[in-house]
Design a protein around this motif. Sequence first.
Motif, mmCIF file in Angstrom:
data_model
loop_
_atom_site.group_PDB
_atom_site.id
_atom_site.type_symbol
_atom_site.label_atom_id
_atom_site.label_comp_id
_atom_site.label_asym_id
_atom_site.label_seq_id
_atom_site.Cartn_x
_atom_site.Cartn_y
_atom_site.Cartn_z
ATOM 1 N N GLN A 288 0.173 -2.400 -9.561
ATOM 2 C CA GLN A 288 0.118 -2.397 -8.104
ATOM 3 C C GLN A 288 -1.315 -2.596 -7.599
ATOM 4 O O GLN A 288 -1.540 -3.322 -6.633
ATOM 5 N N GLU A 289 -2.273 -1.962 -8.251
ATOM 6 C CA GLU A 289 -3.674 -2.119 -7.847
ATOM 7 C C GLU A 289 -4.138 -3.556 -8.031
ATOM 8 O O GLU A 289 -4.819 -4.115 -7.165
ATOM 9 N N LYS A 290 -3.750 -4.154 -9.150
ATOM 10 C CA LYS A 290 -4.118 -5.557 -9.396
ATOM 11 C C LYS A 290 -3.465 -6.483 -8.373
ATOM 12 O O LYS A 290 -4.101 -7.411 -7.872
ATOM 13 N N LEU B 226 1.077 1.762 -11.629
ATOM 14 C CA LEU B 226 -0.032 1.909 -10.694
ATOM 15 C C LEU B 226 -1.099 0.852 -10.941
ATOM 16 O O LEU B 226 -1.642 0.266 -9.994
ATOM 17 N N ASP B 227 -1.396 0.570 -12.196
ATOM 18 C CA ASP B 227 -2.361 -0.489 -12.531
ATOM 19 C C ASP B 227 -1.881 -1.848 -12.021
ATOM 20 O O ASP B 227 -2.668 -2.617 -11.450
ATOM 21 N N ALA C 247 -10.658 -4.220 1.691
ATOM 22 C CA ALA C 247 -9.988 -2.923 1.641
ATOM 23 C C ALA C 247 -10.472 -2.036 2.785
ATOM 24 O O ALA C 247 -9.760 -1.148 3.231
ATOM 25 N N GLU D 220 0.825 -1.211 0.000
ATOM 26 C CA GLU D 220 0.000 0.000 0.000
ATOM 27 C C GLU D 220 0.858 1.259 0.000
ATOM 28 O O GLU D 220 0.529 2.244 -0.660
ATOM 29 N N GLN E 48 2.186 1.736 -3.502
ATOM 30 C CA GLN E 48 1.135 2.249 -4.382
ATOM 31 C C GLN E 48 0.901 3.736 -4.117
ATOM 32 O O GLN E 48 0.775 4.529 -5.054
ATOM 33 N N GLN F 179 1.301 6.903 -6.737
ATOM 34 C CA GLN F 179 0.237 7.896 -6.937
ATOM 35 C C GLN F 179 0.752 9.304 -6.651
ATOM 36 O O GLN F 179 0.430 10.256 -7.363
ATOM 37 N N LEU G 264 -2.476 -5.729 -5.334
ATOM 38 C CA LEU G 264 -3.125 -5.533 -4.038
ATOM 39 C C LEU G 264 -4.481 -6.236 -3.985
ATOM 40 O O LEU G 264 -4.811 -6.887 -2.979
ATOM 41 N N ALA G 265 -5.252 -6.112 -5.049
ATOM 42 C CA ALA G 265 -6.564 -6.763 -5.083
ATOM 43 C C ALA G 265 -6.417 -8.281 -5.004
ATOM 44 O O ALA G 265 -7.159 -8.945 -4.266
#
Length: 108
Positions: A90-92, A87-88, A105, A15, A18, A22, A94-95
Amino acid sequence: MIEPSERSILLARMEVAQAETQRHLGIIERQIAARAERLTVTERAKRRQHGRSASSWTTADERLLQEHVAGLTLARHGEIDALTRKLDRQEKALAEFRSRLRVSAARR
């Protein structure tokens, strides 16, 4: 199997990474906006002389500002695209990590 304390540390590190990406993307966007505004104000001052009572910002100035933003964004598109892709990813990640560990979350 990963221990619960290790999971929370790993999740927190992901996190933070990420958020750092950002933040970096936000810095670039603010740099572009500030530079475009400086360029616009400088060009505007060179093109016309006006007194204190004149309008300070016209639609032509706004168009010029948007042109500068577009040009500066294009000049840094490689960096922006790389950060956006990162960023994409990292988001994937994390999910996927949250779903594997059944962590929502909202529980952060």
